[in-house]
Enzyme design. Sequence first.
Site, PDB file in Angstrom:
ATOM      1  N   ASN A 111      43.214  30.548  30.393  1.00 58.55           N
ATOM      2  CA  ASN A 111      42.174  31.600  29.829  1.00 58.55           C
ATOM      3  C   ASN A 111      43.155  32.067  28.706  1.00 58.55           C
ATOM      4  O   ASN A 111      43.985  32.587  28.701  1.00 58.55           O
ATOM      5  CB  ASN A 111      41.943  32.562  31.038  1.00 58.55           C
ATOM      6  CG  ASN A 111      41.336  33.975  30.365  1.00 58.55           C
ATOM      7  OD1 ASN A 111      40.691  33.784  29.336  1.00 58.55           O
ATOM      8  ND2 ASN A 111      41.300  34.967  31.180  1.00 58.55           N
ATOM      9  N   TRP A 112      42.562  31.814  27.582  1.00 51.69           N
ATOM     10  CA  TRP A 112      43.303  32.388  26.147  1.00 51.69           C
ATOM     11  C   TRP A 112      42.763  33.815  25.974  1.00 51.69           C
ATOM     12  O   TRP A 112      43.218  34.276  24.842  1.00 51.69           O
ATOM     13  CB  TRP A 112      42.719  31.243  25.231  1.00 51.69           C
ATOM     14  CG  TRP A 112      43.376  30.038  25.378  1.00 51.69           C
ATOM     15  CD1 TRP A 112      44.376  29.733  25.921  1.00 51.69           C
ATOM     16  CD2 TRP A 112      43.112  28.934  24.398  1.00 51.69           C
ATOM     17  NE1 TRP A 112      44.448  28.209  25.841  1.00 51.69           N
ATOM     18  CE2 TRP A 112      43.902  27.710  24.829  1.00 51.69           C
ATOM     19  CE3 TRP A 112      41.956  28.585  23.321  1.00 51.69           C
ATOM     20  CZ2 TRP A 112      43.813  26.644  24.392  1.00 51.69           C
ATOM     21  CZ3 TRP A 112      41.886  27.471  22.717  1.00 51.69           C
ATOM     22  CH2 TRP A 112      42.952  26.333  23.308  1.00 51.69           C
ATOM     23  N   LYS A 113      41.840  34.450  26.615  1.00 56.27           N
ATOM     24  CA  LYS A 113      41.361  35.618  26.222  1.00 56.27           C
ATOM     25  C   LYS A 113      41.074  35.825  24.697  1.00 56.27           C
ATOM     26  O   LYS A 113      40.682  34.846  24.222  1.00 56.27           O
ATOM     27  CB  LYS A 113      42.358  36.637  26.740  1.00 56.27           C
ATOM     28  CG  LYS A 113      42.668  36.427  28.437  1.00 56.27           C
ATOM     29  CD  LYS A 113      43.626  37.283  28.736  1.00 56.27           C
ATOM     30  CE  LYS A 113      43.973  37.096  30.364  1.00 56.27           C
ATOM     31  NZ  LYS A 113      44.647  38.009  30.857  1.00 56.27           N
ATOM     32  N   GLU A 156      42.609  36.789  41.533  1.00 54.45           N
ATOM     33  CA  GLU A 156      43.517  37.297  40.581  1.00 54.45           C
ATOM     34  C   GLU A 156      43.570  38.846  40.986  1.00 54.45           C
ATOM     35  O   GLU A 156      42.958  39.575  40.523  1.00 54.45           O
ATOM     36  CB  GLU A 156      42.936  37.328  38.991  1.00 54.45           C
ATOM     37  CG  GLU A 156      42.916  35.854  38.824  1.00 54.45           C
ATOM     38  CD  GLU A 156      42.676  35.667  37.176  1.00 54.45           C
ATOM     39  OE1 GLU A 156      43.568  35.116  36.710  1.00 54.45           O
ATOM     40  OE2 GLU A 156      41.787  36.508  36.433  1.00 54.45           O
ATOM     41  N   SER A 216      50.066  36.179  36.304  1.00 58.39           N
ATOM     42  CA  SER A 216      51.575  36.199  35.747  1.00 58.39           C
ATOM     43  C   SER A 216      52.114  34.693  36.469  1.00 58.39           C
ATOM     44  O   SER A 216      53.112  34.494  36.852  1.00 58.39           O
ATOM     45  CB  SER A 216      52.466  37.263  36.354  1.00 58.39           C
ATOM     46  OG  SER A 216      51.937  38.376  35.840  1.00 58.39           O
ATOM     47  N   GLY A 262      49.024  39.792  33.663  1.00 56.49           N
ATOM     48  CA  GLY A 262      49.513  40.169  32.478  1.00 56.49           C
ATOM     49  C   GLY A 262      50.665  41.264  32.734  1.00 56.49           C
ATOM     50  O   GLY A 262      51.007  41.906  31.704  1.00 56.49           O
ATOM     51  N   GLU A 291      39.114  41.624  33.471  1.00 56.57           N
ATOM     52  CA  GLU A 291      39.466  42.693  32.186  1.00 56.57           C
ATOM     53  C   GLU A 291      37.801  42.990  31.944  1.00 56.57           C
ATOM     54  O   GLU A 291      37.458  43.753  31.449  1.00 56.57           O
ATOM     55  CB  GLU A 291      39.696  41.860  30.965  1.00 56.57           C
ATOM     56  CG  GLU A 291      41.254  41.895  31.221  1.00 56.57           C
ATOM     57  CD  GLU A 291      41.929  40.625  30.872  1.00 56.57           C
ATOM     58  OE1 GLU A 291      41.638  39.696  30.210  1.00 56.57           O
ATOM     59  OE2 GLU A 291      43.196  40.432  31.164  1.00 56.57           O
ATOM     60  N   HIS A 329      35.861  38.342  35.724  1.00 55.11           N
ATOM     61  CA  HIS A 329      37.243  38.666  35.138  1.00 55.11           C
ATOM     62  C   HIS A 329      37.661  39.897  35.380  1.00 55.11           C
ATOM     63  O   HIS A 329      36.784  40.843  34.851  1.00 55.11           O
ATOM     64  CB  HIS A 329      37.773  38.049  33.904  1.00 55.11           C
ATOM     65  CG  HIS A 329      39.076  37.748  33.500  1.00 55.11           C
ATOM     66  ND1 HIS A 329      39.708  38.925  33.166  1.00 55.11           N
ATOM     67  CD2 HIS A 329      40.012  36.904  34.035  1.00 55.11           C
ATOM     68  CE1 HIS A 329      41.154  38.500  33.050  1.00 55.11           C
ATOM     69  NE2 HIS A 329      41.284  37.304  33.689  1.00 55.11           N
TER      70      HIS A 329
HETATM   71  P1  PGA Z   1      48.128  36.228  33.035  1.00 55.17           P
HETATM   72  O1  PGA Z   1      46.586  36.444  33.075  1.00 55.17           O
HETATM   73  O2  PGA Z   1      48.484  34.853  33.351  1.00 55.17           O
HETATM   74  O3  PGA Z   1      48.514  36.452  31.751  1.00 55.17           O
HETATM   75  O4  PGA Z   1      48.672  36.985  34.097  1.00 55.17           O
HETATM   76  C1  PGA Z   1      45.848  35.388  33.900  1.00 55.17           C
HETATM   77  C2  PGA Z   1      44.230  35.992  33.742  1.00 55.17           C
HETATM   78  O5  PGA Z   1      43.994  37.228  33.483  1.00 55.17           O
HETATM   79  O6  PGA Z   1      43.446  34.973  34.072  1.00 55.17           O
END
Ligand code: PGA
Length: 264
Positions: free
Chosen positions: A8-10, A172, A218, A178, A101, A99
């Site tokens: 997931n590159w966001k 998650e 993470s 993150g 976010e 997700h």
């Molecule tokens: P992260 O993000 O690996 O940077 O913690 C995971 C995600 O949000 O899918």
Amino acid sequence: MKCLFAANWKMNKSCREASEYPRALETQLKDVPFQIGKDYDVLLAPMSLQLAELGKQIEGKGIGLAAQNSGPGKSGAYTGELSPASIKELGCRWVILGHSERRHVFKEDDLLVLKRAQAAMEEGLNVMLCVGELLQDRKTGSTNQVIEAQLKILTEKKLPPDFAQRLIIAYEPVWAIGTGENATPEQAQEVHAFIRQWFSDKISAQAASQLRILYGGSVKPENAGEIMAEPDVDGLLVGSASLDPSVFAGVIKNGLKSKTVGGK
Ligand code: PGA
């Protein structure tokens, strides 16, 4: 079960960087004795405007594509949204929905996630539904209740009858995304087992046994192996550590070592 590694590159990467990634990843994975798409799966989730170019770059590589979100209806007055049919037209088969976010930064609630899932599945896309608790929920011992509430949209009879075969769940924990602080393998296993049991009780035992449940939060090369060693962890959803193809390849290689792949 075929394991899956999703990137997931966001909102990262220029269009040029994105287009160069599949070839770089392929090079990094050259020494892996298994075949992408046949023995294990890899999904890339770039910014949506990069899907078309990436669709060309992944051709013949066995790699799949996922959009990071899709619209809450098939078409119409949804300014700023992406129609599931157009996503599919670009050769993209998957969409990530719910997700953390989207839920916490953009305040998407379960009803909106359900509308998105319904439109996506009706247009033929497969859905990766993300669920996860806040740190506060974990501290107060309500993790399972929060996960159950987020899964409940699957029991509302709004999705096509074959939805379970076209679904992946990504667990998650919000506090692990993150932050550099991943869930311990035991914590991940506990929630994954809860999700599989819930699926068995509410959907069907068969669907539960075939459901792929990914862990995200993470993940890095250093912890991928131990997390993947847990029996109910079928793959990883990777943010920061997926941005560099060599680091993502490290996640994949260490993750694969913990599973029986291609009979080995
Ligand atoms: P992260 O993000 O690996 O940077 O913690 C995971 C995600 O949000 O899918």
